[in-house]
Design an enzyme around this catalytic site. Structure first.
Site, PDB file in Angstrom:
ATOM      1  N   SER A  56     -65.513 -10.261  70.753  1.00  0.00           N
ATOM      2  CA  SER A  56     -64.876  -8.991  70.952  1.00  0.00           C
ATOM      3  C   SER A  56     -66.157  -7.802  70.602  1.00  0.00           C
ATOM      4  CB  SER A  56     -63.631  -8.557  70.147  1.00  0.00           C
ATOM      5  OG  SER A  56     -63.509  -7.229  69.970  1.00  0.00           O
ATOM      6  N   TYR A  93     -58.704  -9.123  62.284  1.00  0.00           N
ATOM      7  CA  TYR A  93     -59.208  -9.530  63.448  1.00  0.00           C
ATOM      8  C   TYR A  93     -60.722  -9.270  63.614  1.00  0.00           C
ATOM      9  CZ  TYR A  93     -59.266  -8.969  68.652  1.00  0.00           C
ATOM     10  OH  TYR A  93     -59.743  -9.202  70.075  1.00  0.00           O
TER      11      TYR A  93
END
Ligand code: NAP
Length: 244
Positions: A146, A159
């Site tokens: 990401s 995350y």
């Protein structure tokens, strides 16, 4: 040098998180290029729906419902692949979960869940895949990290840590298995129009986001390169976001 086409006929791929969103688009692209695609995620109905879509387009896939938080289920998944295939050519570590909130209140259980699915499961899948790839001296592992694999956003500590971990995993493995003919790359997408971002950022207009197919095309681009090329990482962001 071979022309830059993607012909995956005769090749076997595994996509984790294949039931929806980015994983679904990647699975469809791999199957359209001729690969037999193993589809893993927890929700059997979603995997079945992807398998039916692939079948309608003339492709070949095998749905295997799997909870990647479970090491036993990962072993069972690879046991099934090993029992049906001579090897594994492509692994796409795409499955991921997002749990967000201020670090000060974040529970240890939620931290473990995020790390187990986003980072540890990817490591375990790499380990199992390498056992099938190393004897053949070929293979391609692509990890879906990401933008949070190199940036840090508030309220996303677990995350962000998990997506940084995927980048580290990629760097180390790429160095470790390069001489054995195996490539390991990481893709770092910005916001993609899927259920995950709809849950995390309902304020973002889906119209300005990347589409899952943008990430699938990026995967196919990597697979189109000759054996002489190795790409360590690709950062792909929505055009409406700030560069770098
Ligand atoms: P999504 O639509 O929520 O899909 C996530 C997939 O992962 C689903 O198929 C889900 O299936 C699977 N999954 C989640 N937990 C699992 C578990 N324990 N075991 C097996 N499968 C599991 O999200 P997405 O946006 O397509 O995300 C795909 C990947 O891209 C993720 O790694 C995400 O972090 C990354 N990413 C997304 C964005 C974005 O903006 N959307 C941006 C950058 C990176 P089940 O729930 O059925 O198990």
């Amino acid at each position: 040098m071979k022309p830059m086409t993607v012909d995956l006929r005769g090749q076997t791929a595994l996509v984790t998180g294949a039931g929806r969103g980015i994983g679904r688009a990647i699975s469809a692209s791999l199957a359209a290029a001729g690969a037999r695609v193993y589809l893993a995620a927890r929700t059997a109905e979603q995997l079945q729906s992807v398998a039916e879509q692939i079948s309608r387009s003339g492709g070949n896939s095998v749905p295997i419902p799997t909870d990647l938080a479970s090491e036993e289920q990962i072993q069972a998944l690879f046991g099934k692949i090993h029992s049906q295939e001579a090897g594994l050519d492509i692994l796409i570590n795409n499955a991921g979960v997002g749990i967000y909130g201020p670090a000060v209140d974040f529970t240890s259980t939620d931290f473990d869940t995020v790390m187990r699915v986003n980072a540890k499961a990817a490591f375990l899948c790499c380990q199992q895949a390498l056992k099938l790839m190393i004897p053949k001296k070929r293979g391609y592992i692509i990890n879906i990290s990401s933008v949070l694999g190199f940036k840090g956003y508030a309220n996303q500590a677990a995350y962000t840590a998990s997506k940084h971990a995927l980048v580290g995993l990629t760097k180390s493995l790429a160095a470790e298995v390069q001489e054995q003919g195996i490539r390991v790359s990481v893709i770092l997408p910005g916001g993609v129009n899927t259920r995950m971002i709809a849950d995390a950022r309902p304020d973002l207009d889906p119209e300005i986001l990347l589409q899952p197919e943008d990430i699938a095309h990026t995967v196919m681009f990597l697979l189109s390169l000759s054996d002489l090329a190795a790409v360590d990482q690709i950062y792909i962001r929505r055009r409406s976001s700030k560069p770098f």
